[in-house]
Design a protein around this motif. Structure first.
Motif, short mmCIF file in Angstrom:
data_model
loop_
_atom_site.label_atom_id
_atom_site.label_comp_id
_atom_site.label_asym_id
_atom_site.label_seq_id
_atom_site.Cartn_x
_atom_site.Cartn_y
_atom_site.Cartn_z
N MET A 1 1.03 -1.17 0.20
CA MET A 1 0.33 -0.22 0.02
C MET A 1 1.00 1.45 0.16
SD MET A 1 -3.07 1.70 2.38
CE MET A 1 -3.93 -0.34 2.07
N ALA A 2 1.52 1.01 0.95
CA ALA A 2 2.28 2.73 0.70
C ALA A 2 3.12 2.54 -0.40
CB ALA A 2 3.80 2.01 1.59
N TYR A 3 3.59 1.08 -1.47
CA TYR A 3 3.90 1.73 -3.03
C TYR A 3 2.96 2.66 -3.41
CZ TYR A 3 5.89 0.73 -6.98
OH TYR A 3 6.40 0.73 -8.99
N HIS A 37 2.54 1.69 5.61
CA HIS A 37 3.74 0.39 5.36
C HIS A 37 2.96 -0.73 6.38
CE1 HIS A 37 7.00 -2.45 4.55
NE2 HIS A 37 7.22 -2.27 5.20
N ASN A 38 2.66 0.19 7.18
CA ASN A 38 2.57 -0.85 8.56
C ASN A 38 1.16 -1.13 8.97
OD1 ASN A 38 5.68 -0.78 9.85
ND2 ASN A 38 4.97 1.17 10.62
N ARG A 39 0.75 -0.32 8.55
CA ARG A 39 -1.08 -1.34 7.90
C ARG A 39 -1.31 -2.83 7.85
NH1 ARG A 39 -5.89 -0.73 5.46
NH2 ARG A 39 -7.27 -0.36 6.21
N ARG A 40 -1.53 -3.35 8.48
CA ARG A 40 -1.48 -5.14 8.37
C ARG A 40 -2.99 -5.53 7.71
NH1 ARG A 40 3.39 -5.48 8.30
NH2 ARG A 40 4.96 -5.51 10.18
N SER A 42 -5.85 -6.78 5.93
CA SER A 42 -5.83 -7.22 4.15
C SER A 42 -7.45 -7.10 3.18
CB SER A 42 -6.06 -9.23 4.59
OG SER A 42 -7.53 -9.11 5.68
N VAL A 43 -7.93 -5.30 4.20
CA VAL A 43 -9.44 -5.67 4.18
C VAL A 43 -8.35 -4.23 2.83
CG1 VAL A 43 -10.99 -3.98 4.12
CG2 VAL A 43 -10.66 -5.57 5.90
N GLU A 44 -9.20 -4.43 1.60
CA GLU A 44 -8.84 -3.46 0.23
C GLU A 44 -9.16 -1.91 0.95
OE1 GLU A 44 -6.10 -2.80 -2.10
OE2 GLU A 44 -6.94 -4.44 -1.66
N VAL A 45 -8.38 -1.19 0.93
CA VAL A 45 -8.98 0.38 1.05
C VAL A 45 -9.36 1.09 -0.97
CG1 VAL A 45 -7.93 2.64 1.03
CG2 VAL A 45 -7.05 1.31 2.16
N ALA A 46 -11.15 1.32 -0.54
CA ALA A 46 -11.19 1.81 -1.41
C ALA A 46 -11.49 2.97 -2.35
CB ALA A 46 -13.48 1.86 -0.69
N ASN A 47 -10.71 4.00 -1.42
CA ASN A 47 -11.08 5.26 -1.90
C ASN A 47 -9.43 5.49 -1.12
OD1 ASN A 47 -10.31 8.30 -3.27
ND2 ASN A 47 -12.31 8.35 -2.00
N LEU A 48 -8.37 5.31 -1.77
CA LEU A 48 -6.54 5.52 -1.89
C LEU A 48 -6.05 6.56 -1.40
CD1 LEU A 48 -3.84 4.18 -1.04
CD2 LEU A 48 -3.55 3.72 -3.45
N PRO A 49 -6.54 8.27 -2.45
CA PRO A 49 -6.36 9.21 -2.18
C PRO A 49 -7.01 9.38 -1.27
CG PRO A 49 -7.04 8.94 -4.08
CD PRO A 49 -7.70 7.61 -3.93
N SER A 50 -8.04 9.73 0.05
CA SER A 50 -9.02 9.76 0.66
C SER A 50 -8.18 9.51 2.08
CB SER A 50 -10.64 9.21 0.54
OG SER A 50 -11.19 9.76 1.98
#
Length: 172
Positions: A1-3, A37-40, A42-50
């Protein structure tokens, strides 16, 4: 996710640029990326920019709370002019050894009881009451002995200092 958040770095820089000091921006961006990065989860983030900008807001809030608790605004910068370095030059070391020798000689010239009272108070860290008990004398007597010893040492050091040449006194 950090990438996945790397493309948002310029926007994060602009976001923090409006809300923080310039020298803090890189650290704040790094904190956002570290949290991502440390967020562990498994739930996908729906709105990444937000999600990224909510994390950035939380980083700012956490930093402000920390500054408030630590009262960082009340801290002052250590400046050389306010706190000059105290180098231990060979001259200063020699002078300290000479002064210690003079003080020891002054203490040797005192009566055994005065010297004992002084040593118990100043070197062994006893209270006046404990020193009085150990020496079998009153607290007032201990105070007088310590005062007498301090006066003798101080006088001897002052006499030695007055005998020094003006050049030797500049190293003091």
């Amino acid at each position: 996710m950090a990438y996945a958040s790397l493309p948002f770095q310029p926007a994060l820089r602009a976001f923090f640029g409006r809300r923080a000091e310039a020298h803090e921006i890189d650290d704040l961006i790094q904190e956002v990326l570290l949290r991502m990065h440390n967020r562990r989860s498994s739930v996908e983030v729906a709105n990444l920019p937000s999600f990224i900008f909510q994390t950035a807001t939380n980083v700012l809030l956490d930093r402000r709370r920390r500054e408030t608790v630590r009262r960082t605004s009340a801290h002052c910068e250590l400046k050389e002019i306010q706190h000059p370095r105290d180098d231990l030059s060979p001259e200063r070391i020699l002078q300290a050894k000479q002064e210690a020798s003079v003080a020891v000689e002054a203490l040797k010239a005192l009566s055994p009881r005065t010297r004992a009272a002084f040593v118990l108070i100043r070197f062994e860290g006893l209270s006046y009451k404990a020193a009085a008990t150990r020496l079998g004398i009153s607290v007032s007597a201990v105070e007088k002995h310590v005062t007498k010893a301090l006066r003798a040492v101080s006088t001897r050091l002052q006499e030695t200092d007055e005998r020094r040449s003006p050049i030797q006194r500049t190293f003091r």
